[in-house]
Design a protein around this motif. Structure first.
Motif, mmCIF file in Angstrom:
data_model
loop_
_atom_site.group_PDB
_atom_site.id
_atom_site.type_symbol
_atom_site.label_atom_id
_atom_site.label_comp_id
_atom_site.label_asym_id
_atom_site.label_seq_id
_atom_site.Cartn_x
_atom_site.Cartn_y
_atom_site.Cartn_z
ATOM 1 N N LEU A 175 0.848 -1.189 0.000
ATOM 2 C CA LEU A 175 0.000 0.000 0.000
ATOM 3 C C LEU A 175 0.886 1.244 0.000
ATOM 4 C CD1 LEU A 175 -3.191 0.481 0.391
ATOM 5 C CD2 LEU A 175 -2.491 1.348 2.628
ATOM 6 N N VAL A 181 1.218 0.838 -8.536
ATOM 7 C CA VAL A 181 0.216 1.763 -7.993
ATOM 8 C C VAL A 181 0.941 2.822 -7.182
ATOM 9 C CG1 VAL A 181 -1.821 2.019 -6.522
ATOM 10 C CG2 VAL A 181 -1.525 -0.070 -7.865
ATOM 11 N N ARG A 197 0.538 6.742 -4.891
ATOM 12 C CA ARG A 197 -0.363 7.630 -4.153
ATOM 13 C C ARG A 197 -0.175 9.036 -4.703
ATOM 14 N NH1 ARG A 197 -2.043 6.364 1.809
ATOM 15 N NH2 ARG A 197 -3.529 8.040 2.210
ATOM 16 N N PHE A 219 -5.318 6.963 -4.907
ATOM 17 C CA PHE A 219 -4.368 6.117 -5.627
ATOM 18 C C PHE A 219 -4.598 6.164 -7.133
ATOM 19 C CE2 PHE A 219 -5.227 4.097 -1.474
ATOM 20 C CZ PHE A 219 -3.957 4.184 -0.913
ATOM 21 N N VAL A 235 -2.193 -7.096 -2.685
ATOM 22 C CA VAL A 235 -1.977 -5.809 -2.020
ATOM 23 C C VAL A 235 -1.608 -6.092 -0.569
ATOM 24 C CG1 VAL A 235 -3.066 -3.661 -1.261
ATOM 25 C CG2 VAL A 235 -3.558 -4.577 -3.540
ATOM 26 N N CYS A 243 -7.035 0.989 -2.971
ATOM 27 C CA CYS A 243 -5.820 0.601 -3.688
ATOM 28 C C CYS A 243 -6.099 -0.597 -4.601
ATOM 29 C CB CYS A 243 -4.715 0.269 -2.696
ATOM 30 S SG CYS A 243 -3.140 -0.204 -3.443
#
Length: 241
Positions: free
Chosen positions: A129, A164, A166, A189, A205, A219
């Motif tokens: 994350l 991924v 942020r 995200f 994840v 996410c």
């Protein structure tokens, strides 16, 4: 082993739970405290059904994602988390005391215990994350990424931090109610520069502690924007009341 003994003599290591000195063979947490940790044991078979698969059985970690993330393949939490508990001390060690190796070791320990269940068998990549930039500068590392590297040590599954990312900072989830949390993480995200590599893969994840699941689900939803992709979730701890 000799070097570790010398280092422990010069700079003793302490268990985050009991604060006793760690011996050479112990990493991150002493053997007694490790054996007493409140495991969820969700990876163990029950009545012929392996909890953690897409069964969403009542009372399981996966159930919290039932409505907000119906595409979820499977989800598992290693420990039951309560504030001011043994597990909390371990998490505080790597979130607030700079002990990033504690996160790596806990990821490894969790993965080694869960590995025989087959939970990791079809996972292609670990996506920690993402942490917001302010927290990263303050902490110097992403604790979920450290956990993922620990899992990778036990499983050989690669950690991918550019799938991924942020993109915005919003207020901390800990200060918000359960109703406010989903709105707070909406659009936080987005797909990263290597997101196209997720095509056709099963992504896990990785998060440290999950309470409502809002951030983790947000996410995971971004992962599912890539066609032909599956997503599952691992958390070191699941907040219980």
């Amino acid at each position: 082993m000799l070097l570790r003994s010398i280092l422990d003599f010069i700079l003793p290591r302490y268990c985050p739970v009991c604060r006793g000195k760690l011996i050479v063979e112990e990493k991150a947490i002493c053997k007694n405290c490790l054996s007493d940790l409140p495991r969820t044991r969700q990876w163990l078979p029950r009545n012929g059904i392996r909890v953690g698969e897409k069964t969403f059985e009542e009372g399981t970690f996966a159930q919290m994602f039932w409505t907000r993330l119906p595409e979820l393949t499977k989800a598992i939490a290693f420990l039951n988390f309560r504030s001011k508990s043994e597990v909390a001390e371990i998490v505080y060690d790597f979130k607030y005391r700079g002990m990033k190796n504690t996160a790596v070791e806990m990821g490894r320990i969790a993965a080694e215990e869960i590995l025989p269940s087959g939970f990791f068998d079809d996972i292609d990549a670990l996506v920690p994350l993402p942490l917001n930039k302010s927290r990263y500068r303050e902490r110097g590392y992403n604790q979920s990424e450290r956990l993922a590297y620990g899992i990778s040590l036990a499983t050989g599954i690669p950690v991918e931090t550019k799938y991924v990312i942020r993109r915005s900072f919003k207020s901390s989830q800990t200060s918000l109610s359960k109703m406010e949390r989903p709105d707070n993480v909406r659009d936080v995200f987005c797909l990263g520069e290597k997101a196209d590599e997720m095509y056709g893969k099963h992504i896990l994840v990785v998060d440290d502690v999950v309470t409502t699941g809002a951030t983790t689900a947000a996410c995971a939803k971004v992962v599912l924007q890539v066609p032909n992709t599956k997503v599952s979730i691992f958390a070191l701890g699941h907040t219980t009341h």
